[in-house]
Design an enzyme around this catalytic site. Structure first.
Site, short mmCIF file in Angstrom:
data_model
loop_
_atom_site.label_atom_id
_atom_site.label_comp_id
_atom_site.label_asym_id
_atom_site.label_seq_id
_atom_site.Cartn_x
_atom_site.Cartn_y
_atom_site.Cartn_z
N ARG A 21 0.37 -0.97 0.24
CA ARG A 21 -0.14 0.18 0.26
C ARG A 21 1.27 0.88 0.23
O ARG A 21 0.30 1.96 -0.66
CB ARG A 21 -1.03 -0.07 1.10
CG ARG A 21 -2.28 -0.96 0.61
CD ARG A 21 -3.35 -1.03 1.64
NE ARG A 21 -4.36 -1.62 1.99
CZ ARG A 21 -5.38 -1.56 2.63
NH1 ARG A 21 -5.25 -1.14 4.27
NH2 ARG A 21 -6.46 -2.53 2.35
N LYS A 192 -15.03 -16.73 6.28
CA LYS A 192 -16.43 -16.99 6.66
C LYS A 192 -17.23 -16.40 5.63
O LYS A 192 -16.52 -16.20 4.71
CB LYS A 192 -16.68 -15.38 7.92
CG LYS A 192 -15.87 -15.79 9.22
CD LYS A 192 -16.81 -15.37 9.82
CE LYS A 192 -15.64 -14.49 11.94
NZ LYS A 192 -16.65 -13.18 12.01
N GLY A 348 -5.79 -8.09 1.87
CA GLY A 348 -4.05 -8.35 2.27
C GLY A 348 -3.60 -9.66 2.20
O GLY A 348 -2.59 -9.55 1.84
N GLY A 371 -11.79 -5.49 1.58
CA GLY A 371 -13.22 -4.86 1.33
C GLY A 371 -13.58 -4.41 0.77
O GLY A 371 -14.37 -3.69 0.11
C1 3PG Z 1 -8.74 -2.27 5.33
O1 3PG Z 1 -7.36 -2.32 5.19
O2 3PG Z 1 -9.93 -2.58 4.68
C2 3PG Z 1 -8.71 -0.81 5.21
O3 3PG Z 1 -7.62 -0.67 5.36
C3 3PG Z 1 -10.24 -0.89 5.68
O4 3PG Z 1 -9.92 -0.36 7.60
P1 3PG Z 1 -10.77 -0.83 8.05
O5 3PG Z 1 -11.71 -2.82 7.43
O6 3PG Z 1 -10.74 -0.91 9.86
O7 3PG Z 1 -11.86 0.12 8.67
MG MG Z 2 -10.71 -4.18 6.31
#
Ligand code: 3PG
Ligand code: MG
Length: 390
Positions: A21, A192, A348, A371
Site C-alpha cells: 500500500r 467466513k 491483504g 473490503g
Molecule cells: C482495510 O484494510 O480494510 C482498510 O484499510 C480499511 O480498514 P477497516 O477495515 O479497518 O475499515
Molecule cells: Mg477491512
C-alpha cells in the site's frame, strides 16, 4: 492533502511486513511533489478505537503512524516530517510551515473519536490544513469517514480530485466487474462465508467458475452433510450455503469446493498435519489449508480462464504450514496471466501470498483494496468515490 491508505500489516516489533500500500501511493506523492505541492498525508492504521488497552485508553504505541515514516522516507528518498496529532496544534503548525516539495504525515486519523463517525467538525478541521484534497485511499473508499468522505465537502470541484492509484484501481476493478472476458473464474477465500455473501451472490451468473477455499469452505461441506471435524463453520449460514449452491446451478456458474484439505490437530504452526478429503475430517481435527488435489483442480480451472479475480486466502496463510495452497494459487494466476488472461488480486492476505511467491509482477493488477474491492465488485457505490464525483 492526500488521503492515503497506509493501513499496512505490522509484526510484533512494529516492522512493516508488506508495504504494497505504501509503494502504491508513491506515483501520486511524486507527481504532487513534482508539481511543487507541499504534501500533507493523512491515513488510518488499524482499529485503535476498538482495540483499546485494558485501562480503556487508546494504544498509541501500537497504532501510531510513526511506524511507517522510515519506510516511506526510504522509498521517497527524502525526509518525511511527522505530526503527533491529526488536527491538533502539532499538525496545524507543521502544516502551516510546510514548504513546496516537503512531505508531512499526520498521526492516525482514527485516534480522533469523530473519524469513523464521519464527524463534520473534525472533517472541517482537516480541510483547514490544506488548499486541495486528493483521495488516493481506494482501500478505505468503502468507509464514510471524516478523512475519506466528509472532508471532501469542504473543497469545491476545482480543489479536489482522485489520485493516480484510485484511478488505476477503479479502471481495473471495472474491467472485472463490467467487462470480464470468459471463461471468468473467481477465487474466493477467507475465514467466513458471512463476509463474502454479497460478492458470491453478485458473481452467480457472471462467473463460469467460483473456487471456494479457506475456512468458509467448511460451511459449504457441512451444509451438504459432510464431516468437517472441528473446522470453522458458521452454523447460521448453512441454509444460505445450500441456497448458493442451488442458485449457482440455475445460473450456470460452477462452484468448486476443495476436494481435500490439510488438516491439523490444533490451530498452530506446531500442529500435527495430514491430508484428507474435505468432507471426511475426523473429530478433533480442523481443515487449515486446501490439499494437493484441490490445488491441482483449482489450478487447472485458473489456467484455462481469460479473467481471474482472487480475494481471500486458501488457508491460514500466516502460518507457514498452511500457506502452500495460497502460494500455489498465486503461481497459477501468474501462469494464467502469461497465457493471456487478465488477473486481479485483492485483500491483504491474498496480496501477501502473491508477494511471498514472488509473482506480483506477473499478475495483471494487484489491488490495495480488500473490503473496498469486494464492495465495488458487489456493485455498491463507495462513499469515498462518490464524495469526489459529486
Ligand atoms: C482495510 O484494510 O480494510 C482498510 O484499510 C480499511 O480498514 P477497516 O477495515 O479497518 O475499515
Ligand atoms: Mg477491512
Amino acid at each position: 492533502m492526500l488521503r492515503v491508505d497506509f493501513n499496512v500489516p505490522l509484526d510484533a516489533e512494529f516492522n512493516i511486513t508488506d508495504d504494497t500500500r505504501i509503494q502504491a501511493s508513491l506515483p501520486t506523492i511524486r507527481t504532487l511533489l513534482e508539481r511543487n505541492a507541499a504534501v500533507i498525508l493523512m491515513s488510518h492504521l488499524g482499529r485503535p478505537q476498538k482495540k483499546r488497552k485494558e485501562d480503556g485508553s487508546i494504544d498509541r504505541e501500537k497504532f501510531t503512524l510513526r511506524h511507517v515514516v522510515d519506510r516511506l522516507s526510504t522509498l521517497l528518498e527524502q525526509p518525511v516530517l511527522f505530526a503527533t496529532d491529526t488536527v491538533g496544534e502539532d499538525a496545524m503548525s507543521k502544516a502551516a510551515q510546510l514548504k513546496a516539495g516537503e512531505v508531512l504525515l499526520l498521526e492516525n486519523t482514527r485516534f480522533e473519536a469523530g473519524e469513523e463517525k464521519g464527524d463534520e467538525d473534525l472533517a472541517r478541521k482537516m480541510s483547514q490544513l490544506a488548499d486541495y484534497y486528493v483521495n488516493d485511499a481506494f482501500g478505505t473508499a468503502h468507509r464514510a469517514h471524516a478523512s475519506t468522505t466528509v472532508v471532501a465537502q469542504f473543497f469545491d470541484r476545482d480543489h479536489k480530485s482522485f489520485g493516480l492509484l484510485m484511478d488505476r484501481e477503479v479502471k481495473n476493478a471495472k474491467v472485472v466487474r463490467d467487462n470480464a472476458e470468459r471463461p471468468y473464474t473467481a477465487i474466493v477465500g477467507g475465514a467466513k462465508v458471512s463476509d463474502k455473501i454479497g460478492l458470491l451472490e453478485n458473481l452467480l451468473g457472471k462467473c463460469d467458475y467460483i473456487l471456494v477455499g479457506g475456512g468458509m469452505a467448511y460451511t459449504f461441506f457441512m451444509a451438504q452433510g459432510g464431516q468437517v471435524g472441528n473446522s470453522l463453520v458458521e452454523e447460521d449460514k448453512l441454509d444460505l450455503a445450500r441456497d448458493l449452491l442451488a442458485e449457482a446451478k440455475q445460473n450456470n456458474t460452477e462452484i468448486l469446493l476443495p476436494a481435500d484439505s490439510v488438516i491439523a490437530d490444533k490451530f498452530s504452526n506446531e500442529a500435527q498435519v495430514q491430508i484428507t478429503p474435505s468432507d471426511e475430517i475426523p473429530e478433533g481435527w480442523m481443515g487449515l489449508d486446501i490439499g494437493k488435489k484441490a490445488i491441482r483442480d483449482f489450478s487447472e480451472v485458473i489456467v484455462k480462464s481469460k479473467t481471474v479475480m482472487w480475494n481471500g486466502p486458501m488457508g491460514v496463510f500466516e502460518m507457514e504450514k498452511f500457506a502452500a495452497g495460497s502460494i500455489a494459487i498465486a503461481e497459477a494466476l501468474a501462469e494464467a496471466t502469461s497465457l493471456g488472461a487478465f488477473t486481479m488480486v485483492g485483500g491483504g492476505d491474498s496480496v501477501s501470498a502473491v508477494n511471498q511467491s514472488g509473482v506480483a509482477d506477473k499478475i495483471s493488477f494487484v489491488s490495495t483494496g480488500g473490503g473496498a474491492m469486494l464492495e465495488f465488485l458487489e456493485g455498491k457505490e463507495l462513499p469515498g468515490i462518490k464524495a469526489i464525483e459529486e
